[in-house]
Scaffold this motif. Sequence first.
Motif, PDB file in Angstrom:
ATOM      1  N   GLY A   1       2.072   2.564   5.216  1.00 49.21           N
ATOM      2  CA  GLY A   1       1.040   1.878   4.463  1.00 49.21           C
ATOM      3  C   GLY A   1       0.186   0.944   5.276  1.00 49.21           C
ATOM      4  N   ALA A   2       0.616   0.603   6.482  1.00 46.25           N
ATOM      5  CA  ALA A   2      -0.195  -0.285   7.329  1.00 46.25           C
ATOM      6  C   ALA A   2      -1.298   0.531   7.982  1.00 46.25           C
ATOM      7  CB  ALA A   2       0.676  -0.953   8.388  1.00 46.25           C
ATOM      8  N   PRO A   3      -2.431  -0.081   8.243  1.00 42.61           N
ATOM      9  CA  PRO A   3      -3.524   0.658   8.908  1.00 42.61           C
ATOM     10  C   PRO A   3      -3.054   1.253  10.221  1.00 42.61           C
ATOM     11  CG  PRO A   3      -4.274  -1.495   8.168  1.00 42.61           C
ATOM     12  CD  PRO A   3      -2.785  -1.460   7.973  1.00 42.61           C
TER      13      PRO A   3
ATOM     14  N   ASP B   1       0.823  -1.210   0.000  1.00 41.59           N
ATOM     15  CA  ASP B   1       0.000   0.000   0.000  1.00 41.59           C
ATOM     16  C   ASP B   1       0.855   1.257   0.000  1.00 41.59           C
ATOM     17  OD1 ASP B   1      -2.349  -1.436  -0.075  1.00 41.59           O
ATOM     18  OD2 ASP B   1      -2.626  -1.410   2.093  1.00 41.59           O
ATOM     19  N   ALA B   2       1.960   1.257   0.741  1.00 44.69           N
ATOM     20  CA  ALA B   2       2.858   2.415   0.749  1.00 44.69           C
ATOM     21  C   ALA B   2       3.518   2.592  -0.614  1.00 44.69           C
ATOM     22  CB  ALA B   2       3.923   2.253   1.826  1.00 44.69           C
ATOM     23  N   LEU B   3       3.876   1.486  -1.239  1.00 48.50           N
ATOM     24  CA  LEU B   3       4.507   1.554  -2.560  1.00 48.50           C
ATOM     25  C   LEU B   3       3.571   2.167  -3.592  1.00 48.50           C
ATOM     26  CD1 LEU B   3       6.759   0.945  -4.588  1.00 48.50           C
ATOM     27  CD2 LEU B   3       5.759  -1.320  -4.865  1.00 48.50           C
ATOM     28  N   ILE B   4       2.329   1.719  -3.615  1.00 50.15           N
ATOM     29  CA  ILE B   4       1.435   2.244  -4.644  1.00 50.15           C
ATOM     30  C   ILE B   4       0.937   3.645  -4.314  1.00 50.15           C
ATOM     31  CG2 ILE B   4       0.757  -0.036  -5.461  1.00 50.15           C
ATOM     32  CD1 ILE B   4      -1.967   0.414  -4.046  1.00 50.15           C
ATOM     33  N   ALA B   5       0.933   4.016  -3.034  1.00 51.33           N
ATOM     34  CA  ALA B   5       0.485   5.362  -2.664  1.00 51.33           C
ATOM     35  C   ALA B   5       1.511   6.421  -3.059  1.00 51.33           C
ATOM     36  CB  ALA B   5       0.211   5.437  -1.165  1.00 51.33           C
TER      37      ALA B   5
ATOM     38  N   PRO C   1       5.103   5.835  -4.886  1.00 48.44           N
ATOM     39  CA  PRO C   1       6.225   5.008  -5.349  1.00 48.44           C
ATOM     40  C   PRO C   1       7.602   5.636  -5.154  1.00 48.44           C
ATOM     41  CG  PRO C   1       4.424   4.901  -6.916  1.00 48.44           C
ATOM     42  CD  PRO C   1       4.063   5.965  -5.913  1.00 48.44           C
ATOM     43  N   PRO C   2       7.805   6.917  -5.507  1.00 50.54           N
ATOM     44  CA  PRO C   2       9.148   7.474  -5.313  1.00 50.54           C
ATOM     45  C   PRO C   2       9.593   7.450  -3.847  1.00 50.54           C
ATOM     46  CG  PRO C   2       7.887   8.850  -6.804  1.00 50.54           C
ATOM     47  CD  PRO C   2       6.929   7.853  -6.217  1.00 50.54           C
ATOM     48  N   ALA C   3       8.707   7.811  -2.929  1.00 46.20           N
ATOM     49  CA  ALA C   3       9.087   7.833  -1.509  1.00 46.20           C
ATOM     50  C   ALA C   3       9.407   6.424  -1.009  1.00 46.20           C
ATOM     51  CB  ALA C   3       7.972   8.454  -0.674  1.00 46.20           C
ATOM     52  N   ALA C   4       8.582   5.457  -1.385  1.00 50.42           N
ATOM     53  CA  ALA C   4       8.812   4.082  -0.934  1.00 50.42           C
ATOM     54  C   ALA C   4      10.127   3.541  -1.492  1.00 50.42           C
ATOM     55  CB  ALA C   4       7.646   3.194  -1.354  1.00 50.42           C
ATOM     56  N   LEU C   5      10.393   3.809  -2.743  1.00 49.71           N
ATOM     57  CA  LEU C   5      11.620   3.294  -3.346  1.00 49.71           C
ATOM     58  C   LEU C   5      12.856   4.050  -2.851  1.00 49.71           C
ATOM     59  CD1 LEU C   5      10.267   2.495  -6.888  1.00 49.71           C
ATOM     60  CD2 LEU C   5      10.949   0.882  -5.101  1.00 49.71           C
ATOM     61  N   ARG C   6      12.714   5.335  -2.551  1.00 47.47           N
ATOM     62  CA  ARG C   6      13.832   6.065  -1.929  1.00 47.47           C
ATOM     63  C   ARG C   6      14.209   5.416  -0.598  1.00 47.47           C
ATOM     64  NH1 ARG C   6      11.079  10.685  -3.546  1.00 47.47           N
ATOM     65  NH2 ARG C   6      12.143  11.733  -5.235  1.00 47.47           N
TER      66      ARG C   6
ATOM     67  N   HIS D   1       7.792   3.822 -13.892  1.00 47.92           N
ATOM     68  CA  HIS D   1       6.775   2.952 -14.497  1.00 47.92           C
ATOM     69  C   HIS D   1       5.654   2.568 -13.519  1.00 47.92           C
ATOM     70  CE1 HIS D   1       9.458   0.240 -12.402  1.00 47.92           C
ATOM     71  NE2 HIS D   1       8.501  -0.663 -12.425  1.00 47.92           N
ATOM     72  N   ILE D   2       5.726   3.081 -12.289  1.00 48.44           N
ATOM     73  CA  ILE D   2       4.717   2.735 -11.280  1.00 48.44           C
ATOM     74  C   ILE D   2       3.784   3.923 -11.091  1.00 48.44           C
ATOM     75  CG2 ILE D   2       4.287   1.958  -8.929  1.00 48.44           C
ATOM     76  CD1 ILE D   2       7.214   1.000  -8.869  1.00 48.44           C
ATOM     77  N   GLU D   3       2.529   3.718 -11.387  1.00 47.50           N
ATOM     78  CA  GLU D   3       1.538   4.780 -11.244  1.00 47.50           C
ATOM     79  C   GLU D   3       1.051   4.843  -9.798  1.00 47.50           C
ATOM     80  OE1 GLU D   3      -2.994   5.702 -12.699  1.00 47.50           O
ATOM     81  OE2 GLU D   3      -1.716   4.463 -13.971  1.00 47.50           O
TER      82      GLU D   3
END
Length: 85
Positions: A77-79, A12-16, A18-23, A40-42
């Motif tokens: 991303g966790a509740p 959920d964090a990745l899709i919300a 993507p740049p922040a999660a991958l950083r 490439h991740i929307e």
Amino acid sequence: DRRPDVLLCSYDALIADPPAALRRVCEFLGLAYDPRLAAHIEARVRQRPRLPIDPRVRARCEELTARLAAIHGPIPGAPAEVTRA
């Protein structure tokens, strides 16, 4: 016990964001972040409802998530209700 070789992250964090999660992943791995990693991740918000699983299984998952959050800090991303320490 907290482990320096473990990074907690969520889909959920990745899709919300993507740049922040991958950083965050790159920083953890000691790698330089390249914007092409997320190009490439929307970004999107999860739109499907939670899966209908046995309430006992759901409760156990939430308990384990809370325990991990207590050790490692909030899990992006966790509740929120299960990541409060």
